[in-house]
Design an enzyme around this catalytic site. Structure first.
Site, mmCIF file in Angstrom:
data_model
loop_
_atom_site.group_PDB
_atom_site.id
_atom_site.type_symbol
_atom_site.label_atom_id
_atom_site.label_comp_id
_atom_site.label_asym_id
_atom_site.label_seq_id
_atom_site.Cartn_x
_atom_site.Cartn_y
_atom_site.Cartn_z
ATOM 1 N N HIS A 313 51.569 -23.846 71.833
ATOM 2 C CA HIS A 313 52.471 -22.470 71.824
ATOM 3 C C HIS A 313 53.316 -22.471 70.127
ATOM 4 C CE1 HIS A 313 55.251 -18.494 73.122
ATOM 5 N NE2 HIS A 313 53.621 -18.603 73.862
ATOM 6 N N ASP A 371 47.983 -18.486 79.730
ATOM 7 C CA ASP A 371 46.537 -18.398 79.764
ATOM 8 C C ASP A 371 45.445 -19.790 79.862
ATOM 9 O OD1 ASP A 371 46.535 -15.764 78.405
ATOM 10 O OD2 ASP A 371 46.513 -16.724 76.901
HETATM 11 N N1 CMC Z 1 44.158 -27.580 70.395
HETATM 12 C C1 CMC Z 1 43.968 -28.062 69.197
HETATM 13 N N2 CMC Z 1 45.330 -28.378 67.848
HETATM 14 C C2 CMC Z 1 46.564 -27.833 68.157
HETATM 15 C C3 CMC Z 1 45.920 -26.187 69.203
HETATM 16 C C4 CMC Z 1 45.151 -26.365 70.573
HETATM 17 N N3 CMC Z 1 45.292 -25.461 70.975
HETATM 18 N N4 CMC Z 1 47.031 -25.303 69.468
HETATM 19 C C5 CMC Z 1 47.760 -26.555 68.188
HETATM 20 N N5 CMC Z 1 46.946 -27.080 67.362
HETATM 21 C C6 CMC Z 1 47.731 -28.456 66.052
HETATM 22 C C7 CMC Z 1 47.195 -27.267 64.786
HETATM 23 O O1 CMC Z 1 46.066 -28.096 64.062
HETATM 24 C C8 CMC Z 1 48.363 -27.489 64.012
HETATM 25 O O2 CMC Z 1 48.198 -28.953 63.469
HETATM 26 P P1 CMC Z 1 48.087 -29.620 62.070
HETATM 27 O O3 CMC Z 1 49.700 -29.529 62.059
HETATM 28 O O4 CMC Z 1 48.276 -31.109 62.162
HETATM 29 O O5 CMC Z 1 47.652 -28.752 61.074
HETATM 30 C C9 CMC Z 1 49.715 -28.013 65.072
HETATM 31 O O6 CMC Z 1 49.113 -27.560 65.786
HETATM 32 C C10 CMC Z 1 50.458 -26.445 64.669
HETATM 33 O O7 CMC Z 1 49.468 -25.782 64.680
HETATM 34 P P2 CMC Z 1 49.853 -24.265 64.231
HETATM 35 O O8 CMC Z 1 48.926 -23.388 64.702
HETATM 36 O O9 CMC Z 1 50.397 -24.471 62.881
HETATM 37 O O10 CMC Z 1 50.583 -23.553 65.192
HETATM 38 P P3 CMC Z 1 50.872 -21.817 65.681
HETATM 39 O O11 CMC Z 1 52.768 -21.727 66.588
HETATM 40 O O12 CMC Z 1 51.173 -21.557 64.194
HETATM 41 O O13 CMC Z 1 50.132 -21.186 66.917
HETATM 42 C C11 CMC Z 1 48.944 -21.178 68.817
HETATM 43 C C12 CMC Z 1 50.367 -21.131 68.033
HETATM 44 C C13 CMC Z 1 49.674 -20.488 69.196
HETATM 45 C C14 CMC Z 1 48.193 -19.982 68.038
HETATM 46 C C15 CMC Z 1 48.027 -22.299 69.038
HETATM 47 O O14 CMC Z 1 48.509 -23.010 69.285
HETATM 48 C C16 CMC Z 1 46.486 -21.787 69.545
HETATM 49 O O15 CMC Z 1 45.574 -21.441 68.536
HETATM 50 N N6 CMC Z 1 46.682 -21.640 70.579
HETATM 51 C C17 CMC Z 1 45.197 -21.614 71.615
HETATM 52 C C18 CMC Z 1 45.246 -20.176 71.555
HETATM 53 C C19 CMC Z 1 45.856 -20.261 72.853
HETATM 54 O O16 CMC Z 1 45.817 -20.651 74.203
HETATM 55 N N7 CMC Z 1 47.323 -19.023 72.106
HETATM 56 C C20 CMC Z 1 47.851 -18.120 73.761
HETATM 57 C C21 CMC Z 1 48.916 -18.643 72.900
HETATM 58 S S1 CMC Z 1 50.163 -18.070 74.822
HETATM 59 C C22 CMC Z 1 49.590 -16.448 74.868
HETATM 60 C C23 CMC Z 1 50.408 -15.132 73.697
HETATM 61 O O17 CMC Z 1 50.985 -15.157 73.077
HETATM 62 O O18 CMC Z 1 49.568 -14.612 73.759
#
Ligand code: CMC
Length: 448
Positions: A313, A371
């Site tokens: 998140h 989720d």
């Molecule tokens: N599985 C594997 N690696 C992950 C995941 C995951 N679910 N989420 C983040 N990472 C890694 C990502 O690869 C990155 O690694 P690095 O620093 O080596 O590049 C690091 O963790 C930080 O990730 P980010 O994408 O820069 O973080 P963000 O804050 O931009 O993204 C997120 C947050 C929710 C989009 C992301 O965690 C994600 O894609 N999760 C899966 C989708 C999901 O469950 N979404 C629902 C969010 S909660 C409900 C809502 O608010 O709608």
């Protein structure tokens, strides 16, 4: 009235190259980190700030929801989400988000009556549904139908008038459940079911979704309670992508129905509200506990796009408190429905256990989010996966409309207009087509 801005000693930015310094006011919220007030930065220095994804930028001043992502805390108007989920009900939370305080018994009753009396939609709206293909994704239908509401309810689009503003809020909260249930009925070819005013919000939604004219439909109170809790847990989450979309659309003066349609479109993406659908698809694809390590490795592999859906998140660097309640509710629902042996639940529990011990997830502070378990509940209740994000949208509508209302009532409200770091071509001369290079630079365009 202007929102109160509590200030601390200013923060001095010093430019080593020019020797120029600038003092930035520091504003204090009631909770959470202080913020640098950069409103005059460009005027004073000629510099913009660069913050893609708004990871360090507060886009507004809001009194609705507070999140401490490090501690895993979520409060609405000061109340802990776990207390609200366990002790309150969805309509009471709607009142709280909209008006700032819990209702008195009399106001609670009045609010419930008002919402109940707005649940029907204009009969001509039915024609709009019929224009969609039967296999249309219900979120596509939601975006279209909610956007179209402004064509039906002209008497609540002048939001400078507080009465019209409130009617628009009530209509959206009441009608979104009817619109969602109709999207489902349309997709399975069953007749639309009219709302019934003697039922509670969630009972009504279940009735409109699952009853058919040929049979009596008996509502299971435990299932209705689980639905209610699901809506509470999705009611608001401060300035996430869809809420920011609603605010940005609304900042131009667009009508509230159009703004909520924009929010629904933003919610649809798999990184946001579409994740609940993606979690079930992922658990089904894993298929067996023995394959979990393979998927954990895929999620960790930099060369693989796969992510563990329902994990991670932007704000929570700890267990999402909503996921906690959702997990307990999943167990309760499956027990009630005699589905405790559910294969997907078992895979989810094991996946969570393994991921939480894995150094990759520990180091990146990736925990289950709201989720992760919600899809299991919704699947058990009989919703197809394509409806999951619709259910999120129904719960979130009150948050969107409360944030929209707060923005409209904020005297500082300005049209949202971010700036950019331009990295395109510098100014160049236009060449007439005959004098340009012969070779196509867009060959991929013409392949087909
Ligand atoms: N599985 C594997 N690696 C992950 C995941 C995951 N679910 N989420 C983040 N990472 C890694 C990502 O690869 C990155 O690694 P690095 O620093 O080596 O590049 C690091 O963790 C930080 O990730 P980010 O994408 O820069 O973080 P963000 O804050 O931009 O993204 C997120 C947050 C929710 C989009 C992301 O965690 C994600 O894609 N999760 C899966 C989708 C999901 O469950 N979404 C629902 C969010 S909660 C409900 C809502 O608010 O709608």
């Amino acid at each position: 009235m202007t929102k109160k801005e509590n200030k601390k000693k200013p923060f001095t930015l010093f430019n080593n190259e020019t020797g120029q310094s600038v003092e930035l006011p520091v504003l204090m919220g009631t909770e959470g980190p202080d913020v640098l007030d950069i409103r005059n930065l460009y005027k004073d220095t000629g510099l913009f700030t660069y913050d893609p994804g708004y990871t360090s930028t507060a886009s507004c001043n809001s009194a609705i929801t507070f999140i401490d992502g490090n501690k895993g805390i979520l409060h609405h108007r000061g109340y802990n989400i776990k207390d609200l989920a366990n002790k309150s009900d969805f309509l009471e939370v709607c009142y709280l988000l909209l008006h700032g305080d819990l209702p008195s018994p009399e106001d609670k009753q009045k609010f419930e009556n008002v919402i109940q009396r707005h649940t029907m939609v204009h009969e001509q709206l039915v024609n709009l549904y019929r224009g969609f293909r039967r296999d249309a994704h219900p979120m596509a239908i939601m975006v279209g139908v909610v956007g179209a509401l402004s064509a039906f309810y002209h008497d609540s689009t002048d939001f400078s008038d507080i009465n019209q503003r409130m009617i628009a809020c009530h209509r959206l909260i009441a009608k979104i459940a009817t619109i969602g249930a109709m999207a489902y009925k349309y997709s399975i070819g069953q007749p639309f079911v009219y709302p019934k005013n003697n039922l509670s919000y969630c009972e009504n939604f279940l009735h409109m979704t699952f009853s058919v004219p040929t049979e009596d439909y008996i509502i299971n109170p435990k299932i209705s309670k689980a639905m209610d809790r699901f809506f509470i847990l999705h009611a608001d989450h401060e300035q996430n992508a869809s809420t920011s979309t609603v605010r940005l659309a609304g900042s131009s003066g667009a009508n509230p129905f159009a703004c909520i349609a924009a929010g629904i479109a933003s919610l649809w993406g798999p990184a946001h509200g579409g994740a609940n659908e993606a979690v079930i698809k992922m658990l089904e694809e894993i298929g067996d506990i023995s394959r979990i390590p393979e998927y954990i490795n895929k999620a960790k592999d930099k060369n693989d796009d796969f992510r563990l859906m329902g994990f991670g998140h932007r704000v929570y660097k700890n267990y999402d408190p909503r996921a906690d309640v959702m997990k307990i509710t999943a167990h309760e629902v499956l027990k009630e429905l005699n589905m405790e042996d559910d294969k997907l639940l078992k895979i989810a529990i094991e996946l969570e256990k393994i991921a939480l011990k894995d150094p990759y997830f520990i180091e990146k502070q990736l925990y289950p989010n709201v989720d992760f378990y919600s899809g299991i509940i919704l699947k058990a209740l009989g919703f197809p996966t394509s409806m999951f994000t619709v259910l999120f949208a129904i719960g979130r509508t009150v948050g969107w409309i409360s944030q929209w209302k707060e923005m409209i009532e904020d005297p500082i409200n300005k049209i949202g207009r971010p700036r950019q770091l331009y990295s395109g071509k510098k100014a160049r001369q236009y060449e007439i087509v005959e004098s340009r290079e012969k070779k196509s630079i867009f060959q991929w365009l013409w392949k087909n």
